[in-house]
Design an enzyme around this catalytic site. Structure first.
Site: not given
Ligand code: NAD
Ligand code: UDP
Length: 332
Positions: A19, A43, A82, A121, A152
């Site tokens: 994202v 990422g 995250s 987010a 999480y």
């Protein structure tokens, strides 16, 4: 909002992720300067590689939980740092919790020092396995605090709590997006989430793994819709009083998604059933009344179209290449 009324510089923590990299693209396209902060845990450099030639774009390799960011003049701070896929965030649960709690605390302090506006987010996972359907923002959730998803879910809940504690000091303007399942190009082939799994399995003619009986539901939002929502939430002048759900309210059973992927991708892959992971939410669908009212935001990309775009992207073999070294790196 017109391009001219946007502020100048955004910091995107987690900007090299799925994202985050689309968000960096969209902010640059709107004329902003962008600083991407990422530790490349989940990422990838290649997500942002095309942006490196743009002088308005800069990468800082840093871990938001353990590194202190230098003071930088920024107008907006987006915190997307995250891991998000269950296999990834469960692979090192302590690190996931620390990223979400300590990392969020550090970024909130950074934003407060620089008088920047802050967007967190957050996630539909704060609702856990919800007893209220569809989920409205005033629902407090039904989370197992000691289960395998807790690192999480509870990390994100603690992060929201930190956001509103900072907000109540009166010194920080905070917005919280509760993001529902989002998919699109640049997901990792080894991401482990349902859309990328099914598409890669169908393209490669491998078994399509339905967990449980496949009757559980999710509501899938295409990434361009989400990014538009994130920017609208950050840009809206009046700070919303609480979190805002961002997701596509069209709800599908997991088995239904498998069938739709098979329609999008001609495949000999068969559907097989595998055990349901523990605490897997049974139903999930956002109530997006608040986003509609406050942001005039509504998703535009139907599932069929988003699946076709995502399948086209994954059909390039290089996009399915797996880089495991970051995920394998032990926690500091
Ligand atoms: P992703 O794993 O692709 O992106 C996360 C990014 O954060 C990666 O670039 C990763 O390297 C970086 N990161 C992780 N830990 C970090 C740390 N300690 N310091 C610096 N960078 C760090 O996941 P995504 O799907 O792009 O999700 C982005 C954000 O949106 C996450 O915060 C996630 O919780 C949230 N979200 C996503 C979804 C979804 O369906 N995609 C749903 C709900 C919430
Ligand atoms: N799922 C599945 N097969 C897969 C991956 C996921 O059936 O290969 C299911 C999973 O059990 C869950 C749903 O799809 O019920 C969405 O899972 P995902 O990991 O994408 O997101 P989350 O559970 O966090 O919503």
């Amino acid at each position: 909002m017109s391009v001219h009324s946007l502020p100048k510089t955004a910091l995107v923590a987690g900007g090299a992720g799925f994202v985050g990299s689309h968000l960096c693209d969209a902010l640059l396209a709107r004329g902003m300067r962008v600083i991407c902060v990422d530790n490349f845990h989940t990422g990838r450099r290649r997500n942002v590689a095309p942006l490196q030639n743009d002088r308005r774009f800069r990468i800082i390799e840093a871990d938001v939980a353990t590194d202190i960011l230098p003071d930088l003049a920024v107008d907006w701070v987006f915190n997307l740092a995250s891991p998000a896929s269950p296999p990834h965030y469960q692979s090192d649960p302590v690190r996931t919790m620390m990223t979400n709690v300590v990392g969020t605390g550090n970024l909130l302090a950074f934003a407060a020092r620089g008088k920047a506006r802050y967007l967190q987010a957050s996630t539909s996972e704060v609702y856990g396995d919800p007893e209220l359907h569809p989920q409205r923002e005033d629902y407090w959730g039904h989370v197992n605090p000691i289960g395998i998803r807790a690192c999480y879910d509870e990390g994100k809940r603690a992060a929201e709590s930190l956001c509103y504690d900072h907000m109540r000091t009166g010194k920080l303007d905070v917005r919280v997006a509760r993001i529902f399942n989002t998919y699109g190009p640049r997901m990792r082939a080894d991401d482990g989430r349902i859309v990328s799994n099914f598409i890669v399995q169908a393209l490669e003619g491998r078994e399509m793994t339905v967990y449980g009986d496949g009757r559980q539901t999710r509501s899938f939002c295409y990434v361009s819709d989400l990014v538009r929502g994130l920017i609208a939430l950050m840009a809206v002048e009046e700070t919303p009083e609480g979190p805002v759900n961002l997701g596509n309210p069209d709800e599908f059973e997991v088995l239904d998604l498998a069938r739709q992927v098979r329609e999008a991708i001609p495949t000999r892959a068969e559907i097989v059933f595998r055990p349901l992971p523990s605490d897997d939410p049974k139903r999930r669908r956002p109530d997006i009344t608040r986003a509609r009212d406050l942001l005039e935001w509504t998703p535009e990309v139907p599932l069929r179209e988003g699946l076709a775009q995502t399948a086209a992207w994954f059909s390039v073999p290089a996009h399915r290449a797996i880089e495991t070294e970051e995920l394998a790196r032990p926690a500091e």
